[in-house]
Design an enzyme around this catalytic site. Sequence first.
Site, mmCIF file in Angstrom:
data_model
loop_
_atom_site.group_PDB
_atom_site.id
_atom_site.type_symbol
_atom_site.label_atom_id
_atom_site.label_comp_id
_atom_site.label_asym_id
_atom_site.label_seq_id
_atom_site.Cartn_x
_atom_site.Cartn_y
_atom_site.Cartn_z
ATOM 1 N N GLU A 185 45.531 30.518 44.952
ATOM 2 C CA GLU A 185 46.495 31.578 45.325
ATOM 3 C C GLU A 185 46.904 31.429 46.798
ATOM 4 O OE1 GLU A 185 47.663 33.585 42.970
ATOM 5 O OE2 GLU A 185 46.106 33.831 41.451
ATOM 6 N N HIS B 91 41.078 32.046 36.327
ATOM 7 C CA HIS B 91 42.483 32.379 36.573
ATOM 8 C C HIS B 91 43.116 31.438 37.612
ATOM 9 C CE1 HIS B 91 46.131 34.678 37.274
ATOM 10 N NE2 HIS B 91 45.844 34.663 38.569
ATOM 11 N N ARG C 175 59.309 40.478 44.603
ATOM 12 C CA ARG C 175 57.867 40.424 44.361
ATOM 13 C C ARG C 175 57.540 39.448 43.240
ATOM 14 N NH1 ARG C 175 53.366 45.356 44.499
ATOM 15 N NH2 ARG C 175 51.600 44.014 44.007
ATOM 16 N N LYS D 152 48.704 47.059 42.867
ATOM 17 C CA LYS D 152 48.722 46.957 41.405
ATOM 18 C C LYS D 152 47.301 47.162 40.897
ATOM 19 C CE LYS D 152 52.555 43.838 40.352
ATOM 20 N NZ LYS D 152 52.895 42.537 39.718
ATOM 21 N N LYS E 200 51.943 38.266 51.537
ATOM 22 C CA LYS E 200 51.967 39.222 50.421
ATOM 23 C C LYS E 200 52.419 40.586 50.916
ATOM 24 C CE LYS E 200 49.998 41.038 46.287
ATOM 25 N NZ LYS E 200 49.045 40.921 45.184
ATOM 26 N N ARG F 69 44.397 63.051 39.260
ATOM 27 C CA ARG F 69 45.799 62.631 39.504
ATOM 28 C C ARG F 69 45.962 61.821 40.782
ATOM 29 N NH1 ARG F 69 46.552 67.828 37.554
ATOM 30 N NH2 ARG F 69 47.217 67.769 35.385
ATOM 31 N N ASN G 295 54.717 35.368 41.368
ATOM 32 C CA ASN G 295 54.298 34.842 40.072
ATOM 33 C C ASN G 295 54.482 33.332 39.959
ATOM 34 O OD1 ASN G 295 53.647 37.419 39.151
ATOM 35 N ND2 ASN G 295 55.758 37.824 38.553
ATOM 36 N N HIS H 9 52.547 31.299 37.497
ATOM 37 C CA HIS H 9 51.858 32.247 36.629
ATOM 38 C C HIS H 9 52.399 32.287 35.198
ATOM 39 C CE1 HIS H 9 49.755 33.428 40.218
ATOM 40 N NE2 HIS H 9 49.079 34.353 39.577
ATOM 41 N N HIS I 178 49.455 31.582 33.003
ATOM 42 C CA HIS I 178 48.931 32.583 32.068
ATOM 43 C C HIS I 178 48.850 32.039 30.647
ATOM 44 C CE1 HIS I 178 49.780 36.356 34.707
ATOM 45 N NE2 HIS I 178 48.561 35.883 34.887
ATOM 46 N N GLU J 69 58.148 45.474 42.174
ATOM 47 C CA GLU J 69 58.571 44.246 41.488
ATOM 48 C C GLU J 69 59.859 44.409 40.701
ATOM 49 O OE1 GLU J 69 55.361 41.820 39.987
ATOM 50 O OE2 GLU J 69 56.716 40.839 38.592
HETATM 51 N N1 LIG Z 1 45.996 43.628 41.147
HETATM 52 C C1 LIG Z 1 46.522 42.460 41.435
HETATM 53 O O1 LIG Z 1 47.546 42.374 42.123
HETATM 54 C C2 LIG Z 1 45.848 41.231 40.955
HETATM 55 C C3 LIG Z 1 46.257 39.985 41.449
HETATM 56 C C4 LIG Z 1 45.565 38.848 41.033
HETATM 57 C C5 LIG Z 1 44.517 38.971 40.140
HETATM 58 N N2 LIG Z 1 44.147 40.198 39.680
HETATM 59 C C6 LIG Z 1 43.002 40.347 38.759
HETATM 60 O O2 LIG Z 1 41.831 39.924 39.425
HETATM 61 C C7 LIG Z 1 40.861 39.560 38.455
HETATM 62 C C8 LIG Z 1 40.149 38.311 38.917
HETATM 63 O O3 LIG Z 1 39.523 38.574 40.124
HETATM 64 P P1 LIG Z 1 38.377 37.614 40.682
HETATM 65 O O4 LIG Z 1 38.785 36.218 40.537
HETATM 66 O O5 LIG Z 1 38.011 38.140 42.004
HETATM 67 O O6 LIG Z 1 37.220 37.802 39.599
HETATM 68 P P2 LIG Z 1 35.915 38.751 39.537
HETATM 69 O O7 LIG Z 1 36.151 40.068 40.116
HETATM 70 O O8 LIG Z 1 35.455 38.694 38.116
HETATM 71 O O9 LIG Z 1 34.870 37.953 40.439
HETATM 72 C C9 LIG Z 1 34.479 36.654 40.044
HETATM 73 C C10 LIG Z 1 32.947 36.537 39.973
HETATM 74 O O10 LIG Z 1 32.429 36.493 41.302
HETATM 75 C C11 LIG Z 1 31.406 37.476 41.460
HETATM 76 N N3 LIG Z 1 31.449 37.847 42.873
HETATM 77 C C12 LIG Z 1 32.362 38.633 43.496
HETATM 78 N N4 LIG Z 1 32.172 38.621 44.817
HETATM 79 C C13 LIG Z 1 31.103 37.834 45.057
HETATM 80 C C14 LIG Z 1 30.432 37.403 46.229
HETATM 81 N N5 LIG Z 1 30.856 37.757 47.446
HETATM 82 N N6 LIG Z 1 29.370 36.595 46.087
HETATM 83 C C15 LIG Z 1 28.955 36.189 44.851
HETATM 84 N N7 LIG Z 1 29.563 36.530 43.714
HETATM 85 C C16 LIG Z 1 30.633 37.335 43.809
HETATM 86 C C17 LIG Z 1 31.742 38.530 40.477
HETATM 87 O O11 LIG Z 1 30.607 39.303 40.125
HETATM 88 C C18 LIG Z 1 32.258 37.721 39.296
HETATM 89 O O12 LIG Z 1 31.183 37.228 38.553
HETATM 90 C C19 LIG Z 1 41.599 39.393 37.148
HETATM 91 O O13 LIG Z 1 41.263 40.464 36.297
HETATM 92 C C20 LIG Z 1 43.055 39.466 37.549
HETATM 93 O O14 LIG Z 1 43.876 40.029 36.544
HETATM 94 C C21 LIG Z 1 44.794 41.312 40.077
HETATM 95 ZN ZN LIG Z 2 47.148 34.954 40.183
#
Ligand SMILES: NC(=O)c1ccc[n+]([C@@H]2O[C@H](COP(=O)([O-])OP(=O)(O)OC[C@H]3O[C@@H](n4cnc5c(N)ncnc54)[C@H](O)[C@@H]3O)[C@@H](O)[C@H]2O)c1
Ligand SMILES: [Zn+2]
Length: 377
Positions: free
Chosen positions: A194, A274, A249, A152, A235, A130, A253, A256, A260, A245
């Site tokens: 971003e 993304h 917040r 999030k 942020k 939990r 977006n 987005h 998206h 949100e």
């Molecule tokens: N929670 C939130 O508020 C929020 C906000 C924006 C995006 N997201 C989510 O984030 C995700 C995307 O995140 P991302 O773009 O970081 O993608 P990711 O976590 O898939 O990382 C991208 C790639 O880079 C590699 N990688 C990570 N760090 C590295 C490093 N230091 N050196 C070499 N390779 C590295 C990873 O293994 C992966 O292959 C999506 O699922 C999206 O929905 C969440």
């Molecule tokens: Zn984004």
Amino acid sequence: MTAPLRPGDPTIVNVALGERAYDIVIGRGLMASLGARAAALKPGAKAAVVTDQNVARLHLDAAEAALAAAGIASRRVVVDAGEGSKSFAGFERICEALIAARIERSDLVVALGGGVVGDVAGFAAATVRRGLDYIQVPTTLLAQVDSSVGGKTAINSSRGKNLVGAFHQPILVVADTAVLDTLPPRQFRAGYAEVVKYGLLGDAGFFAWLDANVKDVFAGGAAREHAIATSCRMKAAIVARDERETGDRALLNLGHTFGHAVEAAAGFSDRLLHGEAIAAGMALAAEFSARRGVLAPQAVARVSRHLAGAGLPVRLGDVAGGMADADRLMELMAQDKKVKRGKLTFVLLRDIGHAYIAGDVDPAQLRAFLVEKLDER
Ligand SMILES: NC(=O)c1ccc[n+]([C@@H]2O[C@H](COP(=O)([O-])OP(=O)(O)OC[C@H]3O[C@@H](n4cnc5c(N)ncnc54)[C@H](O)[C@@H]3O)[C@@H](O)[C@H]2O)c1
Ligand SMILES: [Zn+2]
């Protein structure tokens, strides 16, 4: 204390959420301090470090060594790299591993990786027993400026992204800017979209600074740190005002709703990351704002020029492998989480640095706009 910051001192941004408040610590080489920072917050804790295969290869030893140096025993939980791990199966694996490692409420989960690891490990931390305390150690630019901050957490459903999740704030975010040195350049560029978003939505001065310093941000060093810290500050301020949100917040977006839809049309694949989709989405949001007569055409040109100059796509025709048609894009937008009671809601721009929420977008105007943009290939 008002002592001047020495070069090399980390920047600390507090997310002011009362009893759920926490620090985001940003700086080069911070990984070595992870254990001491964790031990200070949770004396006597043991930890499970959740990461993906790529990050494990590059940065897990350093993270584990830092924890061990502070007397924190840790177990590793390594998932496959990529969005596929943000699934029920990935979530289940992590939960079972945390339980097997006997991680209890007095212990810690460390999410070491990009947004994928942060989201799925954060969601596991939100639910196992939990709710467990967790620390975000973001290793992508996107994660350092966006996903690791704000609490999030989520996994994907077969029907859409991030549809199963929870709000669960970390107790600390440690953003070591040096880990970005190993990030593939395309991933860095995608995360940079971003960063630009923060300037566009609320800080014209920051956008102008980025325009002048984009090369240095990409090169690393102090400019990169400044860009990350400024993004986190913005942020953090927005999240502190509107954690769940219900209002402001949603400004985060920006780009987005368009983005998206474009991302989904490209199949959430390597064709379009993304951040790349968000770059195109922000350019479209700027153009659509101008179409509605609220944004000056010169501002639209500035936005597009900056994003394209950073190597990001700004036109639908820039997406490799072609795009969906206007009706399909409309359908995808209608499925977006940001649709409220069937009404299309967009974040649009009155000016660079001044975003607003438009909850009254006319579908016919939007469709005509998309048809035109699709023709611009
Ligand atoms: N929670 C939130 O508020 C929020 C906000 C924006 C995006 N997201 C989510 O984030 C995700 C995307 O995140 P991302 O773009 O970081 O993608 P990711 O976590 O898939 O990382 C991208 C790639 O880079 C590699 N990688 C990570 N760090 C590295 C490093 N230091 N050196 C070499 N390779 C590295 C990873 O293994 C992966 O292959 C999506 O699922 C999206 O929905 C969440
Ligand atoms: Zn984004």
